[in-house]
Design an enzyme around this catalytic site. Structure first.
Site, PDB file in Angstrom:
ATOM      1  N   ASP A 107       0.782  -1.200  -0.017  1.00  0.00           N
ATOM      2  CA  ASP A 107      -0.007  -0.011   0.017  1.00  0.00           C
ATOM      3  C   ASP A 107       1.024   1.263  -0.032  1.00  0.00           C
ATOM      4  O   ASP A 107       1.358   1.708  -1.331  1.00  0.00           O
ATOM      5  CB  ASP A 107      -0.870  -0.118   1.384  1.00  0.00           C
ATOM      6  CG  ASP A 107      -1.747   0.979   1.433  1.00  0.00           C
ATOM      7  OD1 ASP A 107      -2.648   1.340   0.422  1.00  0.00           O
ATOM      8  OD2 ASP A 107      -2.270   1.307   2.623  1.00  0.00           O
ATOM      9  N   LYS A 135      -1.012  -1.245  -4.911  1.00  0.00           N
ATOM     10  CA  LYS A 135      -1.794  -0.156  -4.937  1.00  0.00           C
ATOM     11  C   LYS A 135      -0.775   0.975  -5.676  1.00  0.00           C
ATOM     12  O   LYS A 135      -0.562   1.520  -4.670  1.00  0.00           O
ATOM     13  CB  LYS A 135      -2.460   0.403  -3.829  1.00  0.00           C
ATOM     14  CG  LYS A 135      -3.600  -0.596  -3.426  1.00  0.00           C
ATOM     15  CD  LYS A 135      -4.108  -0.324  -2.027  1.00  0.00           C
ATOM     16  CE  LYS A 135      -5.179  -1.019  -1.302  1.00  0.00           C
ATOM     17  NZ  LYS A 135      -5.675  -0.635   0.135  1.00  0.00           N
TER      18      LYS A 135
HETATM   19  P1  IMP Z   1       2.067  -0.551   3.788  1.00  0.00           P
HETATM   20  O1  IMP Z   1       1.227   0.907   3.662  1.00  0.00           O
HETATM   21  O2  IMP Z   1       2.379  -0.646   2.314  1.00  0.00           O
HETATM   22  O3  IMP Z   1       3.052  -0.556   4.900  1.00  0.00           O
HETATM   23  O4  IMP Z   1       0.950  -1.758   3.999  1.00  0.00           O
HETATM   24  C1  IMP Z   1       0.710  -2.139   5.338  1.00  0.00           C
HETATM   25  C2  IMP Z   1      -0.331  -3.279   5.534  1.00  0.00           C
HETATM   26  O5  IMP Z   1      -1.546  -2.683   5.577  1.00  0.00           O
HETATM   27  C3  IMP Z   1      -0.488  -4.375   4.747  1.00  0.00           C
HETATM   28  O6  IMP Z   1       0.720  -5.205   4.955  1.00  0.00           O
HETATM   29  C4  IMP Z   1      -1.754  -4.859   4.942  1.00  0.00           C
HETATM   30  O7  IMP Z   1      -1.434  -5.694   6.002  1.00  0.00           O
HETATM   31  C5  IMP Z   1      -2.520  -3.564   5.185  1.00  0.00           C
HETATM   32  N1  IMP Z   1      -3.375  -3.215   4.139  1.00  0.00           N
HETATM   33  C6  IMP Z   1      -3.056  -2.146   3.066  1.00  0.00           C
HETATM   34  N2  IMP Z   1      -4.051  -2.113   2.294  1.00  0.00           N
HETATM   35  C7  IMP Z   1      -5.020  -2.947   2.727  1.00  0.00           C
HETATM   36  C8  IMP Z   1      -6.327  -3.462   2.276  1.00  0.00           C
HETATM   37  O8  IMP Z   1      -6.772  -2.833   1.177  1.00  0.00           O
HETATM   38  N3  IMP Z   1      -6.651  -4.589   2.678  1.00  0.00           N
HETATM   39  C9  IMP Z   1      -6.388  -5.076   4.031  1.00  0.00           C
HETATM   40  N4  IMP Z   1      -5.114  -4.838   4.535  1.00  0.00           N
HETATM   41  C10 IMP Z   1      -4.477  -3.798   3.899  1.00  0.00           C
END
Ligand code: IMP
Ligand code: MG
Length: 178
Positions: A107, A135
């Protein structure tokens, strides 16, 4: 199932199982091509979210490899930033290894950026990132995500390992918040 309710929220079918599996096979082929000549790469699937993706992906891998599931933790007495600062469950040495991190979703990129730092400190020779879902509109970092199975818009999704407040991980399809 066309719809599912988890806690207080309604989700609708977004990516059916068959489509998920097809995308995983494609990304596995790419990894197979790139890693054929490497010496026993080490896959690090990140728990909990990546368990289904990792199981499907690794069945398609056709070179000798090692697999070690890890979990990320933020441990510290008073610091409540919640940022990842420890990799739990690493039973293989990272030093000098070609690492392939297997994530459920990227994300903002905060998680993998922190993980990257920890794996570099542990002496990894190379670190490649593979994710089921990406994303692009939310991604804030410079690290290259070389192996992406499915790109999605900046919406909240569940299923196939991903949760909404710990519910929905067992769903075989992917659902989006409706
Ligand atoms: P980051 O923002 O790339 O560090 O993502 C962090 C964490 O947020 C991921 O490993 C997921 O556990 C969670 N996450 C981010 N987007 C989603 C989503 O759309 N659905 C469920 N979990 C999400
Ligand atoms: Mg996660």
């Amino acid at each position: 199932m066309a719809r599912v309710k988890l806690h207080d929220k309604e989700f609708k079918l977004f990516i059916p199982h068959k489509e998920i599996v097809t995308s995983i096979k494609q990304v596995a082929e790419k990894i197979n091509r790139d890693f054929k000549e490497r010496e026993r790469p080490l896959f690090l699937p990140v728990l909990n979210g990546s368990f289904m993706f990792a199981a499907e992906l690794l069945q398609e891998i056709d070179f000798l490899c090692e697999i070690s599931f890890v979990k990320l933790a933020s441990y510290s007495g008073t610091d409540t930033t919640g940022s990842v600062n420890k990799v739990l469950g690493l039973d293989s040495s990272i030093k000098g290894r070609d690492i392939i991190v297997v994530e459920d979703i990227v994300d903002s990129g905060n998680t993998i950026e922190k993980l990257d730092q920890l794996l570099k400190e542990a002496g990894a020779k190379s670190i490649s990132y593979c994710t089921l879902l990406y994303k692009p509109a939310a991604y804030q970092k410079e690290l290259e995500i070389k192996y992406v199975a499915i790109e999605i818009p900046n919406d909240f999704i569940v299923g196939y390992g991903l949760d909404y407040d710990e519910l929905g991980r067992e769903l075989k399809d992917i659902y989006v918040l409706d």
